[in-house]
Structure formats: structure tokens, C-alpha cells
Design an enzyme around this catalytic site. Structure first.
Site, short mmCIF file in Angstrom:
data_model
loop_
_atom_site.label_atom_id
_atom_site.label_comp_id
_atom_site.label_asym_id
_atom_site.label_seq_id
_atom_site.Cartn_x
_atom_site.Cartn_y
_atom_site.Cartn_z
N SER A 102 0.79 -1.23 0.00
CA SER A 102 0.00 0.00 0.00
C SER A 102 0.83 1.28 0.00
O SER A 102 0.26 2.37 -0.09
CB SER A 102 -0.96 0.02 1.20
OG SER A 102 -2.09 -0.75 0.90
N LYS A 105 0.05 3.58 -2.79
CA LYS A 105 -1.03 4.57 -2.75
C LYS A 105 -0.50 5.99 -2.63
O LYS A 105 -1.23 6.95 -2.92
CB LYS A 105 -1.99 4.25 -1.60
CG LYS A 105 -2.74 2.92 -1.80
CD LYS A 105 -3.69 2.64 -0.65
CE LYS A 105 -4.57 1.43 -0.95
NZ LYS A 105 -4.07 0.20 -0.38
N SER A 162 -6.75 3.27 3.90
CA SER A 162 -5.99 2.48 2.93
C SER A 162 -6.91 1.69 2.01
O SER A 162 -6.64 0.55 1.66
CB SER A 162 -5.00 1.54 3.62
OG SER A 162 -3.99 1.14 2.73
#
Length: 422
Positions: A102, A105, A162
Site C-alpha cells: 500500500s 497509494k 488504505s
């Protein structure tokens, strides 16, 4: 002819009485070549804390490189940077390709912020939720199928919760498809100089050919801080409620007030990762670590390494912009010398206690022939410290120097003084 003039040997001597607190830089080492292939994605890997398994292999502490010697860390990959100077304070396999999970991101956020800043996207703009986004697994903000969600909500769902689904809604809204958005991500990565980065999706979901390095993660965080300070606050929010579901920020350091951003991540192949930024006493540190065995290890190691960085390094303004560092001789000019200055403050990162090891010198071609224009490059300030890379800073003329006229040149050759009489 080339000349080197030693200005300071040891900080106590002072540099022409003009340097406010002499020290030296912990120079950043930027070896950018790929040092390993990306790890293959685990077949059952989740994106963000969706799995409970750790990184491949046993969790063992091993040394990272720092300007003050090796420091053990559980992180498999690490890069810690001073935001102001770019000095690297710690690195461990910093250019090795790793599964970023993640942490990906952050690039989705970077592009979203860029669209907002340019006016091509608006915080209150509604983006439709596709079935692909709604069905996306891993961490979610739980976007409603067939409805539309405001960009601001999607940003909060992406950076706080997230949400993989939030990322896909943003990607499709900006580029039409996640695949096209991934192309845009790679274009931005190249522009930012992220040389060990390649994206296959907007979320960090495990995919062949999807990788980043710890250094690239840290540099991306610095780019967000530098380019979009007006939107950085989203990373520091401790919780967010959407669709009647409240979720806390997965970055424990933000929740504890030890950092004000940025992201966490987890996959089977990559282990538990963290990119954090913290501002203390006017100094900002950016840290990227990955490959830890658990979320608890990530939190404790992140807190420990941030504390270590702030405790062991300081930023020092060596030379203020416009201050005369020294004077260089001028040949056949209206004045015998000209002062040289820097065009910006020279702020360098130094381990505590290293001031006395610093040496300064001035490199220049002498004498400098007149005429000389104000701002013309004339010399380099060379800052050295044993065991560290030399730092070279350009110096320019503080003011212009006119060339002597014909009579003045003749008088100078004959050693005459005064003015001509009719």
C-alpha cells in the site's frame, strides 16, 4: 592558474569570521542502479494488513549503513532522509526492488493532488463507483456500488483507511481505467527520478512487475511534501468515518503523534512496511522501511528509528545567502579583489559532534581578469570531513568589477599613482 586557498581547518577557527556555526554535511550517497529483481507476488497476498503472515524468511536484525556507523534494524529495506538537505541518514538495500504494497497509494495520492492543484479535479466532485472497485478485496472504505463518492471522501478513504476500492474509483475517474492510470503513475515516477519503480496498479495489490525501492518510496514522500503542502494534511488525520463505518489511521506513529504522515503497507512477499514523516524543532525527517515481520514490529521499529535520526543529526546553516565567503584577486580591474558569495543558504546535515572535523577551502582560477559581472561564477567552496564525500558549492561575484582604462593600465604597469594632469 588554478588555486586552492584553505579557509578553515576545524570548526573552531571560523571561516573569515563570517560562517555562523561551522560544520560539515553528512553527504547523501545516491547510488541509483537496480540491485536486485522485485520479489514475485505471493499468490494469496493481501494488500494492506489483510494477511497476518510476515515477510519471507525469519525476522532477524541486521546492520544498516549510516554516516556514524552500522545500526541494526529488523527492516529488510530502509532509507531515512533529511527533508531539508536530502542527506541520507540510514540506508539498507535502499535501491533493491521490493513489493511496496500500500505504499503504492502514495503515488495515487500524488497524481490526485496534482489534478486538484491544476484544477482538473475538485474535492467536491463526485466520481462513480464501478463494479470492479466495489468488488476489490483487501483493505476497503466500502464504497457503494452504482453510486458516486466525493473526491475528498475518496482521498480520506485511500490515505487513512488504505481503501483499495477508493484507489480504483480515483484511478478510473482520472484516467478511465486502472490500467491507463498505472501508465500515468509510471510516467510520473520517471519524471520524479524514481529509477527502481514500476507500477501495475493503483493500490499495491501484488502483481508481477510491480515494485519500488525504499529510496524511491522516501523520495516520493519528499515530493508530496514539497509539491502539495496544501493536501498533505490528509495523511495526518487519525480516523475517518464513511458509510457508517469508522476506521482509524493504520499508521500507528500518526495515531501516537510521533509522525504527521504518510502510509503503511503489507503483503506476504513484502512483509510490513511504513513510510513516515515527522517534524520536530523545525527539522523534518522522512523514513521508508519495509520487510518487517509484524505490525507491532513495524510500529516499534518505526518509532525507534525516527527517534534515532532526530537524536543523532542536526541541520546547520554554514553560509547565509549573500554573505561574502572570501575575496579572490582581480587582474587589471578597478579593484584588486572581488568578494565571492553563495546564491542560497548552505544548510547541511551533520552528525552531532562532528563540527571540529570540518575543513573548508576555496578553489578558483587566479587571477580573475576584469571585467567581471555581478553574479558571475568565480569559485567553489569545498567542504570536507574525514570519511565523507566532499561537498562543492559554487560561489559567484558579489558585485561587478570594471576593467581599468588604457591610462590606468599603463600607470599600473609603471607603478604610477594619482590622476593625469592636462
Amino acid at each position: 592558474m588554478p588555486n586552492r586557498r584553505t579557509l578553515l581547518a576545524g570548526a573552531a577557527a571560523g571561516l573569515s569570521g563570517l560562517l555562523p556555526g561551522a560544520s560539515a554535511l553528512a553527504a547523501p550517497h545516491r547510488h541509483r542502479a537496480a540491485t536486485g529483481a522485485a520479489h514475485k507476488p505471493h499468490a494469496a497476498g493481501g494488500d494492506e494488513d489483510g494477511d497476518t503472515t510476515g515477510a519471507d524468511g525469519a525476522a532477524m536484525s541486521s546492520p544498516a549503513n549510516t554516516p556514524i556507523g552500522p545500526v541494526d534494524t529488523l527492516a529488510r529495506w530502509a532509507c531515512i532522509i533529511d527533508f531539508t538537505t536530502g542527506a541520507v541518514l540510514m540506508e539498507k538495500a535502499p535501491d533493491e526492488r521490493m513489493p511496496p504494497s500500500s505504499l503504492t497509494k502514495m503515488m495515487t495520492a500524488y497524481i490526485t493532488f496534482s489534478m486538484l492543484k491544476s484544477g482538473r479535479l475538485h474535492l467536491d466532485q463526485q466520481l462513480p463507483v464501478s463494479e470492479k472497485a466495489w468488488r476489490m478485496q483487501g483493505s476497503k472504505m466500502f464504497v457503494p456500488l452504482g453510486q458516486a463518492v466525493a473526491v475528498q471522501d475518496l482521498i480520506q478513504g485511500m490515505v487513512i483507511q488504505s481503501g483499495n476500492d477508493a484507489c480504483i474509483v480515483l484511478a478510473e475517474g482520472i484516467s478511465g481505467s486502472e490500467e491507463q492510470f498505472a501508465n500515468l503513475m509510471n510516467t510520473e515516477a520517471q519524471r520524479l527520478g524514481l529509477t527502481n519503480t514500476h507500477f501495475m496498479n493503483a493500490t499495491g495489490w501484488p502483481a508481477e512487475g510491480h515494485y519500488m525501492s525504499a529510496r524511491d518510496v522516501a523520495l516520493l514522500a519528499c515530493a508530496i511534501l514539497r509539491d502539495f503542502p496544501d493536501y498533505y494534511h490528509f495523511f495526518s488525520e487519525t480516523e475517518y468515518r464513511f458509510n457508517n463505518i469508522r476506521q482509524g489511521n493504520r499508521n500507528v506513529l500518526v495515531d501516537k503523534g510521533l509522525a504527521d504522515g504518510l502510509k503503511t503497507g503489507h503483503t506476504d512477499a513484502g512483509g510490513f512496511g511504513l513510510c513516515a514523516s515527522s517534524l520536530r524543532n523545525g527539522n523534518r525527517i522522512v523514513m521508508a522501511i519495509n520487510g518487517m515481520p509484524s505490525s507491532n514490529a513495524r510500529a516499534h521499529e518505526g518509532e525507534r528509528l525516527l527517534g534515532w535520526a532526530f537524536a543523532n543529526f542536526e541541520n546547520v546553516t554554514l553560509v547565509e545567502r549573500g554573505r561574502v565567503v572570501d575575496h579572490v584577486p582581480v587582474w587589471m580591474g578597478a579593484s584588486a579583489t572581488v568578494g565571492v558569495v553563495t546564491t542560497r543558504d548552505i544548510v547541511l546535515t551533520l552528525p552531532h559532534g562532528w563540527q571540529s572535523r570540518t575543513h573548508f577551502a576555496l578553489d578558483y582560477q587566479a587571477p580573475v581578469a576584469a571585467p567581471i559581472a555581478a553574479g558571475a561564477p568565480l569559485a567553489e567552496l569545498v567542504i570536507t570531513n574525514p570519511g565523507m564525500t566532499d561537498i562543492r558549492m559554487p560561489l559567484v561575484a558579489a558585485h561587478g568589477v570594471e576593467k581599468l582604462g588604457l591610462f590606468a593600465r599603463a600607470s599600473a604597469r609603471l607603478g604610477l599613482h594619482g590622476t593625469a594632469q592636462d
